[in-house]
Design an enzyme around this catalytic site. Structure first.
Site, PDB file in Angstrom:
ATOM      1  N   ARG A 151       0.902  -0.827  -0.023  1.00  0.00           N
ATOM      2  CA  ARG A 151       0.298   0.144  -0.204  1.00  0.00           C
ATOM      3  C   ARG A 151       0.733   1.324  -0.056  1.00  0.00           C
ATOM      4  NH1 ARG A 151      -1.626  -3.253   4.058  1.00  0.00           N
ATOM      5  NH2 ARG A 151      -0.323  -1.680   5.410  1.00  0.00           N
ATOM      6  N   GLU A 209      14.451 -10.229  15.710  1.00  0.00           N
ATOM      7  CA  GLU A 209      12.918 -10.281  16.676  1.00  0.00           C
ATOM      8  C   GLU A 209      14.154 -10.169  17.979  1.00  0.00           C
ATOM      9  OE1 GLU A 209       9.838 -11.415  16.535  1.00  0.00           O
ATOM     10  OE2 GLU A 209       9.144 -11.632  14.570  1.00  0.00           O
ATOM     11  N   GLN A 248       2.973 -16.844   2.713  1.00  0.00           N
ATOM     12  CA  GLN A 248       2.545 -16.021   3.546  1.00  0.00           C
ATOM     13  C   GLN A 248       1.006 -15.284   2.539  1.00  0.00           C
ATOM     14  OE1 GLN A 248       5.636 -13.899   5.763  1.00  0.00           O
ATOM     15  NE2 GLN A 248       4.234 -12.976   6.439  1.00  0.00           N
ATOM     16  N   THR A 265      11.214 -20.992  14.300  1.00  0.00           N
ATOM     17  CA  THR A 265      11.673 -19.881  15.217  1.00  0.00           C
ATOM     18  C   THR A 265      13.045 -20.545  15.689  1.00  0.00           C
ATOM     19  OG1 THR A 265       8.890 -19.627  15.253  1.00  0.00           O
ATOM     20  CG2 THR A 265      10.680 -18.089  16.055  1.00  0.00           C
ATOM     21  N   THR A 368       9.900  -7.614  13.665  1.00  0.00           N
ATOM     22  CA  THR A 368      11.284  -7.726  13.025  1.00  0.00           C
ATOM     23  C   THR A 368      11.263  -6.019  14.083  1.00  0.00           C
ATOM     24  OG1 THR A 368      10.727  -8.491  11.412  1.00  0.00           O
ATOM     25  CG2 THR A 368      11.833  -7.692  10.485  1.00  0.00           C
ATOM     26  N   GLU A 382      12.257  -6.854   3.014  1.00  0.00           N
ATOM     27  CA  GLU A 382      12.657  -5.321   3.042  1.00  0.00           C
ATOM     28  C   GLU A 382      14.185  -4.833   2.125  1.00  0.00           C
ATOM     29  OE1 GLU A 382      12.400  -2.730   6.505  1.00  0.00           O
ATOM     30  OE2 GLU A 382      11.481  -5.073   7.298  1.00  0.00           O
TER      31      GLU A 382
HETATM   32 CA    CA Z   1       8.180 -11.608  13.232  1.00  0.00          CA
END
Ligand code: CA
Length: 434
Positions: A151, A209, A248, A265, A368, A382
């Site tokens: 967006r 993270e 995703q 993870t 993140t 990113e």
């Molecule tokens: Ca995450």
């Protein structure tokens, strides 16, 4: 707020030689974990330099007293859930006794020496049974950068500055640093095709993270007020929320991430305590002009004045090509925990605000944490603008997303003049070769 005391004295040295000037584990850190020493039954442990102390064995021989002894007794089951449930009192007492016992010149050196082992002989395990894992989305630059991909005119959704956004993640697939990561298969719908197919992920990514370990927690139906939240944060680790971007994209609407995240993870397995992090607390950075103030249940003066952390966060990559050329890991990004839009305490307050109960050993990912520039991006999505702008590596290779054999290493460093630098240990995972 956690007080500063003798355990933060930068001049103090340990008789464990490797601890002095150790980038992660000097005597001022003393993170807790669970290790298996030479394949033996898991035990509670503390890291010091390149060594670990078997706390359960030291306790059996009569070391520790009072609250500190109670803290070690709660580790006897080979997980730290019982220890985390005790809250800050016993944890601080144990930290103080360990600090004294491991300091240079202590008469107790002889007694504790027999319980120290090289970290190289130990497997460091996930330190608690994680009942529930929640992942938040507090990195405002990350939310803006990824939102912009979808967006461009309106990257942040209207709820972002009111609600600490999160989703319920999968606890069973959380692994300690060092475990190989298998590239997941899943439904992938390629742009322009009519239907998805089931195939290996081609857009495998990492997310930089922090993980927050929950302490005592709350009873179902009884929220933790923002004023009380400090007691419920038992420690911090690094967390890599591996993400399959192509899976995703197809699955995430309308209920959010699912199989794109639940395959693995990775965490750094040492719990760095709020006491160790006390010198690195900072004021919550002020919100940009025009942003709403947090609603009252998320606002606390002490949290605003010292609820944020100054923790430098790095992402490094080591590819098969770099390994073959004998090259060191290459830094893909450098960020800082100060880029969190919500504090750790606000996450606890929000999570329990509807009465949801948190339990000792629950884990919360921050989301993140990216910096504002390209070299601060905490995910390849990113950095590469959704795969359009590859990263060049010293080996001559390029990456848009991760390839088989690539290794991602997250590290943290807390530095402040007048205090000993501490780190978290590595959060490392290699995408397995097929
Ligand atoms: Ca995450």
């Amino acid at each position: 707020m956690t007080e500063l005391d003798e355990t933060h004295d930068a001049a103090r040295r340990s008789w464990v030689a490797s601890a002095n000037s150790h980038p992660d584990f000097p005597i001022q850190n003393l993170p807790f974990g669970v290790v298996s020493i030479s394949g033996c039954r898991p035990c509670g442990a503390v890291a010091i330099g390149d060594m670990v102390v078997n706390l359960n064995a030291a306790r059996e021989s009569g070391l520790f007293a009072g609250e500190a002894a109670r803290a070690v007794d709660a580790m006897a089951a080979g997980t730290l859930n019982g220890f985390l449930a005790l809250g800050s009192g016993p944890r601080r007492a144990l930290r103080k006794q360990l600090f004294a016992m491991l300091s240079e010149g202590t008469p107790e050196q002889r007694q504790i020496e027999g319980f120290i082992h090289p970290a190289a002989d130990c497997a460091v395990l996930v330190p608690a049974r994680i009942g529930n894992y929640t992942d938040f989305y507090v990195g405002i630059h990350h939310a803006t950068n990824t939102g912009r991909l979808f967006r461009p005119e309106n990257p942040l959704l209207p709820n972002y500055k009111y609600v600490p956004i999160g989703y319920h993640g999968r606890a069973s697939s959380i692994v300690p640093s060092g475990r190989e990561i298998r590239r997941p298969y899943g439904q992938i719908k390629i742009a322009g095709s009519d239907a998805p197919s089931y195939e290996p992920c081609k857009r495998l990514d990492y997310e930089l993270e922090l993980g927050l370990w929950v302490g005592p927690g709350n009873t179902l139906g009884e929220p933790i007020s923002i004023a009380e939240t400090e007691e419920h944060i038992a420690g911090v680790c690094l967390l890599n929320d591996w993400s399959a971007r192509d899976i995703q994209t197809w699955e995430y609407q309308p209920l959010g991430p699912f199989l794109a995240k639940s395959f693995a993870t990775t965490i750094s397995p040492w719990i760095v305590t709020p006491e160790a992090l006390a010198p690195f607390r900072i004021q919550q950075p002020s919100r940009p002009q025009g942003d709403p103030a947090p609603l009252p249940y998320l606002f606390d003066n002490s949290d605003q004045s010292n609820g944020a952390f100054d923790i430098r966060l790095d992402v490094l990559i080591l590819t098969p090509g770099m390994r073959a050329a004998g090259q060191e890991p290459f830094r893909l990004a450098r960020s800082n925990a100060r880029h969190m839009y919500w504090t750790a305490r606000q996450l606890i307050a929000h999570h329990t605000s509807n009465g949801c109960n948190l339990e000792p050993g629950d884990l919360m990912g921050t989301g993140t944490i990216s910096g504002s520039e390209r070299d601060g991006c905490g995910a390849l999505l990113e950095t590469t603008q959704g795969g359009r702008d590859p990263v060049s590596l010293p080996s001559g290779e390029q990456r848009t997303f991760l390839e088989d054999g690539d290794e991602i290493i997250l590290t943290a460093s807390c530095e402040r003049k007048g205090y000993a630098t501490i780190g978290f240990g590595e959060c490392r995972g290699q995408v397995s070769l097929q």
